[in-house]
Design a protein around this motif. Sequence first.
Motif, PDB file in Angstrom:
ATOM      1  N   PRO A 143       0.807  -1.221   0.000  1.00 24.27           N
ATOM      2  CA  PRO A 143       0.000   0.000   0.000  1.00 24.27           C
ATOM      3  C   PRO A 143       0.843   1.276   0.000  1.00 24.27           C
ATOM      4  CG  PRO A 143       0.146  -0.889   2.218  1.00 24.27           C
ATOM      5  CD  PRO A 143       0.874  -1.857   1.321  1.00 24.27           C
ATOM      6  N   LEU A 144       0.258   2.319  -0.527  1.00 21.90           N
ATOM      7  CA  LEU A 144       0.787   3.677  -0.443  1.00 21.90           C
ATOM      8  C   LEU A 144      -0.191   4.498   0.391  1.00 21.90           C
ATOM      9  CD1 LEU A 144       1.818   4.223  -4.178  1.00 21.90           C
ATOM     10  CD2 LEU A 144       3.345   3.737  -2.277  1.00 21.90           C
ATOM     11  N   PRO A 145       0.221   5.611   1.018  1.00 22.03           N
ATOM     12  CA  PRO A 145       1.534   6.247   0.908  1.00 22.03           C
ATOM     13  C   PRO A 145       2.603   5.541   1.718  1.00 22.03           C
ATOM     14  CG  PRO A 145       0.150   7.492   2.401  1.00 22.03           C
ATOM     15  CD  PRO A 145      -0.730   6.412   1.826  1.00 22.03           C
ATOM     16  N   ALA A 146       3.865   5.817   1.343  1.00 22.44           N
ATOM     17  CA  ALA A 146       5.006   5.170   1.978  1.00 22.44           C
ATOM     18  C   ALA A 146       6.248   6.013   1.704  1.00 22.44           C
ATOM     19  CB  ALA A 146       5.188   3.761   1.419  1.00 22.44           C
ATOM     20  N   ARG A 147       7.345   5.546   2.205  1.00 22.51           N
ATOM     21  CA  ARG A 147       8.642   6.118   1.837  1.00 22.51           C
ATOM     22  C   ARG A 147       9.096   5.352   0.603  1.00 22.51           C
ATOM     23  NH1 ARG A 147      14.123   5.641   3.792  1.00 22.51           N
ATOM     24  NH2 ARG A 147      15.188   7.640   3.539  1.00 22.51           N
ATOM     25  N   LEU A 148       9.018   6.007  -0.558  1.00 18.27           N
ATOM     26  CA  LEU A 148       9.099   5.348  -1.870  1.00 18.27           C
ATOM     27  C   LEU A 148      10.335   5.800  -2.641  1.00 18.27           C
ATOM     28  CD1 LEU A 148       7.811   3.769  -4.334  1.00 18.27           C
ATOM     29  CD2 LEU A 148       6.579   5.903  -4.833  1.00 18.27           C
ATOM     30  N   LEU A 149      11.087   4.839  -3.150  1.00 20.03           N
ATOM     31  CA  LEU A 149      12.207   5.097  -4.055  1.00 20.03           C
ATOM     32  C   LEU A 149      11.806   4.678  -5.463  1.00 20.03           C
ATOM     33  CD1 LEU A 149      15.240   5.706  -4.694  1.00 20.03           C
ATOM     34  CD2 LEU A 149      15.683   3.290  -4.164  1.00 20.03           C
ATOM     35  N   VAL A 150      11.973   5.579  -6.432  1.00 14.27           N
ATOM     36  CA  VAL A 150      11.701   5.268  -7.836  1.00 14.27           C
ATOM     37  C   VAL A 150      13.007   5.406  -8.606  1.00 14.27           C
ATOM     38  CG1 VAL A 150      10.331   5.809  -9.882  1.00 14.27           C
ATOM     39  CG2 VAL A 150       9.358   6.163  -7.594  1.00 14.27           C
ATOM     40  N   ASP A 151      13.502   4.296  -9.129  1.00 18.31           N
ATOM     41  CA  ASP A 151      14.768   4.255  -9.883  1.00 18.31           C
ATOM     42  C   ASP A 151      14.445   4.373 -11.371  1.00 18.31           C
ATOM     43  OD1 ASP A 151      17.631   3.637 -10.301  1.00 18.31           O
ATOM     44  OD2 ASP A 151      16.847   1.759 -11.127  1.00 18.31           O
ATOM     45  N   HIS A 192       4.318  10.254 -12.751  1.00 12.85           N
ATOM     46  CA  HIS A 192       3.174  11.090 -12.361  1.00 12.85           C
ATOM     47  C   HIS A 192       2.176  10.276 -11.539  1.00 12.85           C
ATOM     48  CE1 HIS A 192      -0.265  13.739 -12.607  1.00 12.85           C
ATOM     49  NE2 HIS A 192      -0.946  12.824 -13.281  1.00 12.85           N
ATOM     50  N   ARG A 193       1.853   9.057 -11.977  1.00 11.81           N
ATOM     51  CA  ARG A 193       0.925   8.201 -11.225  1.00 11.81           C
ATOM     52  C   ARG A 193       1.489   7.878  -9.841  1.00 11.81           C
ATOM     53  NH1 ARG A 193      -3.555   8.990 -13.294  1.00 11.81           N
ATOM     54  NH2 ARG A 193      -4.386   7.678 -14.958  1.00 11.81           N
ATOM     55  N   LEU A 194       2.776   7.573  -9.774  1.00 14.64           N
ATOM     56  CA  LEU A 194       3.397   7.248  -8.497  1.00 14.64           C
ATOM     57  C   LEU A 194       3.380   8.449  -7.552  1.00 14.64           C
ATOM     58  CD1 LEU A 194       6.384   5.165  -9.877  1.00 14.64           C
ATOM     59  CD2 LEU A 194       4.572   4.285  -8.393  1.00 14.64           C
ATOM     60  N   MET A 195       3.630   9.643  -8.099  1.00 12.18           N
ATOM     61  CA  MET A 195       3.593  10.841  -7.264  1.00 12.18           C
ATOM     62  C   MET A 195       2.184  11.083  -6.733  1.00 12.18           C
ATOM     63  SD  MET A 195       6.638  12.117  -6.960  1.00 12.18           S
ATOM     64  CE  MET A 195       6.062  13.627  -6.171  1.00 12.18           C
ATOM     65  N   GLU A 196       1.187  10.912  -7.602  1.00 14.09           N
ATOM     66  CA  GLU A 196      -0.214  11.049  -7.177  1.00 14.09           C
ATOM     67  C   GLU A 196      -0.557  10.034  -6.082  1.00 14.09           C
ATOM     68  OE1 GLU A 196      -3.158  12.627 -10.689  1.00 14.09           O
ATOM     69  OE2 GLU A 196      -2.665  10.500 -10.640  1.00 14.09           O
ATOM     70  N   GLY A 197      -0.205   8.784  -6.339  1.00 16.92           N
ATOM     71  CA  GLY A 197      -0.567   7.725  -5.417  1.00 16.92           C
ATOM     72  C   GLY A 197       0.155   7.815  -4.086  1.00 16.92           C
ATOM     73  N   ASN A 198       1.322   8.426  -4.089  1.00 11.27           N
ATOM     74  CA  ASN A 198       2.101   8.527  -2.853  1.00 11.27           C
ATOM     75  C   ASN A 198       1.945   9.887  -2.179  1.00 11.27           C
ATOM     76  OD1 ASN A 198       3.745   7.046  -1.074  1.00 11.27           O
ATOM     77  ND2 ASN A 198       5.548   8.199  -1.714  1.00 11.27           N
ATOM     78  N   SER A 199       0.903  10.591  -2.526  1.00  6.53           N
ATOM     79  CA  SER A 199       0.616  11.855  -1.846  1.00  6.53           C
ATOM     80  C   SER A 199       0.470  11.597  -0.345  1.00  6.53           C
ATOM     81  CB  SER A 199      -0.681  12.461  -2.406  1.00  6.53           C
ATOM     82  OG  SER A 199      -1.011  13.641  -1.720  1.00  6.53           O
ATOM     83  N   GLY A 200       1.183  12.357   0.436  1.00 12.50           N
ATOM     84  CA  GLY A 200       1.201  12.118   1.871  1.00 12.50           C
ATOM     85  C   GLY A 200       2.385  11.289   2.315  1.00 12.50           C
ATOM     86  N   GLY A 201       3.062  10.667   1.349  1.00  6.67           N
ATOM     87  CA  GLY A 201       4.279   9.925   1.649  1.00  6.67           C
ATOM     88  C   GLY A 201       5.504  10.720   1.207  1.00  6.67           C
ATOM     89  N   VAL A 202       6.632  10.056   1.143  1.00  4.31           N
ATOM     90  CA  VAL A 202       7.889  10.667   0.695  1.00  4.31           C
ATOM     91  C   VAL A 202       8.359   9.918  -0.538  1.00  4.31           C
ATOM     92  CG1 VAL A 202      10.300  11.115   1.261  1.00  4.31           C
ATOM     93  CG2 VAL A 202       8.535  11.400   3.010  1.00  4.31           C
ATOM     94  N   THR A 203       8.559  10.634  -1.646  1.00  2.60           N
ATOM     95  CA  THR A 203       9.016  10.009  -2.888  1.00  2.60           C
ATOM     96  C   THR A 203      10.386  10.553  -3.257  1.00  2.60           C
ATOM     97  OG1 THR A 203       6.737   9.828  -3.689  1.00  2.60           O
ATOM     98  CG2 THR A 203       8.500   9.566  -5.312  1.00  2.60           C
ATOM     99  N   VAL A 204      11.321   9.658  -3.530  1.00  2.00           N
ATOM    100  CA  VAL A 204      12.653  10.024  -4.003  1.00  2.00           C
ATOM    101  C   VAL A 204      12.835   9.434  -5.393  1.00  2.00           C
ATOM    102  CG1 VAL A 204      15.139   9.729  -3.662  1.00  2.00           C
ATOM    103  CG2 VAL A 204      13.653  10.203  -1.705  1.00  2.00           C
ATOM    104  N   LEU A 205      13.184  10.281  -6.360  1.00  2.00           N
ATOM    105  CA  LEU A 205      13.447   9.848  -7.732  1.00  2.00           C
ATOM    106  C   LEU A 205      14.952   9.735  -7.918  1.00  2.00           C
ATOM    107  CD1 LEU A 205      10.947  12.219  -9.620  1.00  2.00           C
ATOM    108  CD2 LEU A 205      10.514   9.947  -8.646  1.00  2.00           C
ATOM    109  N   HIS A 206      15.408   8.560  -8.316  1.00  2.27           N
ATOM    110  CA  HIS A 206      16.837   8.311  -8.534  1.00  2.27           C
ATOM    111  C   HIS A 206      17.105   8.334 -10.026  1.00  2.27           C
ATOM    112  CE1 HIS A 206      20.396   5.428  -8.824  1.00  2.27           C
ATOM    113  NE2 HIS A 206      20.856   6.504  -8.227  1.00  2.27           N
TER     114      HIS A 206
END
Length: 326
Positions: A6-14, A30-44
């Motif tokens: 489940p999301l939101p979470a602390r998410l790494l996207v490579d 874009h979908r991942l950013m939307e779905g992880n609203s309220g979490g932390v997303t890091v794009l590598h």
Amino acid sequence: MAGSRPLPARLLVDLPNWVGDQMMTMPAVHRLMEGNSGGVTVLHTRPNMVRFLSAVFPDAGVVASPHKASPLSSARWLRKDGRRFEIGVTLRNSARAKILVRLAARWCAGSRGEGALALLSASCTVDRSRHQIHDADPILAALGLEAVDRSWRPTLPADLEGEGKSMTKEAEVDLKKAVGLAPSSARGAEKRWPSRRYGELAARLRGRGCKPVVVIGPGEGPVAREVVAAAGGSLPVIGGTSDVAGLASVIARLRVVVANDSGPMQLAACLGIPVVAIFGPTDPRRTAPLGPGNRLVSSPTGVSGARDISVDEVEAATLDLLQLRQ
């Protein structure tokens, strides 16, 4: 794909290595950013993409590993605060990418193959009968998200728009009639339409009242000079020292872009700028620019690559798009 998280979470996207491949993952990001609203997303990503991604996804943390860094050193660097990510997603197909997310995240997902069964918590089969933009759809589904929106386009912030305005003004580009020519390709000469044909196209377009401008990336100056020489006169050249954000700021101001199957082609398509896409040996079903406002010119045989394609064909496609944009 089994084993959803489940999301939101602390998410790494490579993200992928090549600019064109990264552009085709933007709707998934874009979908991942939307779905992880309220979490932390890091794009590598790679260093030349940091500014573009930071501009398009301001709520994400955007980081780049040093060039040719090992998966182990990259994972250590990503976990420099001592914590693993809750979820790691790689949009690359290599074993190195899967090792990276395995080391950096508790639960990780990516494509099948290249050690996926041993390294990933969940893996999917890429459907190569569909456009590459959909490769991440099974991963999105595993996270409870909808498939990508093919019509999604990023919005450039005001500072990047201003940068593009300054660059085109300095090059004296007439934006009402500007046609971008992107003559390079990072993945081999067989994918490149010859520079002299780009030059002939520029000369013909100029004769029809258009204002061609050569758009290049770092290290592509020699190709630009060949095009200018073949055109028989001076042409503005933009982008030789720009990162992807700088190129985007210029491309977003053009009426049409003529490009090989390359990063600039995918960048223009991502931004919603009409593209005349020149394809040689590669399969356009997987990577052609999406949408009705584009034109595809492909090699009749594919044997000789893009060299088979005539100036007449590309000129006709370009004029067709320009007429639509009157």
